[in-house]
Enzyme design. Structure first.
Site, PDB file in Angstrom:
ATOM      1  N   PRO A 277       0.815  -1.211   0.000  1.00 47.85           N
ATOM      2  CA  PRO A 277       0.000   0.000   0.000  1.00 47.85           C
ATOM      3  C   PRO A 277       0.847   1.260   0.000  1.00 47.85           C
ATOM      4  O   PRO A 277       1.895   1.308   0.640  1.00 47.85           O
ATOM      5  CB  PRO A 277      -0.789  -0.106   1.302  1.00 47.85           C
ATOM      6  CG  PRO A 277      -0.543  -1.480   1.823  1.00 47.85           C
ATOM      7  CD  PRO A 277       0.756  -1.898   1.286  1.00 47.85           C
ATOM      8  N   GLU A 278       0.376   2.244  -0.738  1.00 48.18           N
ATOM      9  CA  GLU A 278       1.024   3.558  -0.792  1.00 48.18           C
ATOM     10  C   GLU A 278       0.121   4.556  -0.054  1.00 48.18           C
ATOM     11  O   GLU A 278      -0.865   4.159   0.557  1.00 48.18           O
ATOM     12  CB  GLU A 278       1.239   3.958  -2.258  1.00 48.18           C
ATOM     13  CG  GLU A 278       1.950   2.861  -3.045  1.00 48.18           C
ATOM     14  CD  GLU A 278       2.139   3.194  -4.510  1.00 48.18           C
ATOM     15  OE1 GLU A 278       2.286   4.381  -4.844  1.00 48.18           O
ATOM     16  OE2 GLU A 278       2.144   2.262  -5.327  1.00 48.18           O
TER      17      GLU A 278
END
Length: 273
Positions: free
Chosen positions: A2-3
């Site tokens: 995840p960013e």
DNA sequence: ACAATATCCTGCGAGC
DNA sequence: TGCTCGCAGGATATTG
């Protein structure tokens, strides 16, 4: 995995479910995920603490706890943080279970075991190198066009490397880096010191546009990502270049895949210059 | 000062 | 069907 937009979505979905909850007990199934202190001290210190706030910094999730403790979690590539009912079957890769009230549980699950969990006294981030050296939040007001320009012109590096460097800007990863460069019309191999004012202004807008769009669509579920309620995001439908190597860009030319900054990088040779 | 590479680990899809 | 290979969104230490 995840960013920034994904971690922000996890934060927003977890917040109403865990704030105010007391952690009665922690069950540890794989202690390697706990980076500091050791697993015994971790479970001992966290027991009985109340979760006061949930915040995000870059790709890190921060839980402020009572008695000035802080629980810090990085999901890395495949980490998931979800709220479950105690009777929900345990996933094969669940490493940590925080027992809350009324059978509610906060679970940390991570197929590849790359995730990192820390328990420190509030604000004592020195031992968490990546968090301690983190650059500005790209969506905060202090991240101005001038800040971006000074950073770009102060470095001898290429655009893709720059965007992935967490000490320059917090929270951008491989997917959003490629989408941002496409939206800005800039090639990944461009040298940052050569970018013109006009190009920097386009980059600045693209950073805001793409990160905000990602958040609005509740993140990108290309493979493993889900939010705090176990739900997938929708931004994968909106991707213009990432994962589309060989397919046609909206302009008609084929999207090219190269390796830049050690990662797969997809761009349009016609739209990006 | 910067770039490229290996590393942690498991799963999945492609190709044979 | 079953195998082997390459690849995966991150961060970091090491080497060049």
């Amino acid at each position: 995995m995840p960013e920034l937009p994904e971690v922000e979505t996890v934060k927003r979905t977890l917040e109403p479910l865990v704030v105010g909850e007391e952690i009665f007990q922690v069950r540890v199934y794989y202690s390697g995920i706990i980076k500091c202190p050791n697993a015994e001290e971790f479970t001992e210190y966290i027991k009985g603490r109340r979760i006061e706030t949930v915040t995000r910094r870059g790709k890190y999730l921060l839980f402020s706890l009572s008695a000035d403790w802080e629980l810090i979690i990085h999901l890395r590539m495949t980490g998931r943080l979800t709220v479950n009912k105690g009777e929900d079957p345990l996933d094969k890769h669940t490493h940590l279970v925080f027992e809350l009230s009324a059978g509610k549980e906060l679970r940390f699950t991570d197929i590849r075991k790359f995730g990192m969990v820390y328990l420190v006294k509030s604000g004592c981030w020195e031992r968490i190198h990546g968090l301690f050296t983190l650059g500005p939040e790209p969506l905060a007001s202090e991240f101005t066009l001038k800040v971006l320009k000074d950073k770009l012109h102060g470095k001898k590096t290429r655009l893709k490397n720059f965007l992935l460097d967490q000490s320059q800007i917090a929270g951008i990863g491989n997917i959003y880096a490629d989408e941002i460069m496409f939206a800005a019309g800039l090639l990944p191999q461009r040298k940052t010191e050569d970018l013109t004012d006009r190009e920097i202004a386009r980059l600045y807008s693209a950073i805001h546009l793409k990160l905000e769009e990602g958040i609005r669509h509740r993140g990108t579920s290309f493979r493993d990502y889900v939010d705090g309620k176990g739900e997938k995001g929708g931004f994968q439908e909106k991707l213009k270049v990432y994962g589309r190597s060989g397919q046609n860009c909206s302009c008609g030319s084929a999207l090219i895949s190269i390796v830049a900054a050690g990662r797969t990088t997809v761009y349009c040779p016609k739209c990006q210059g």
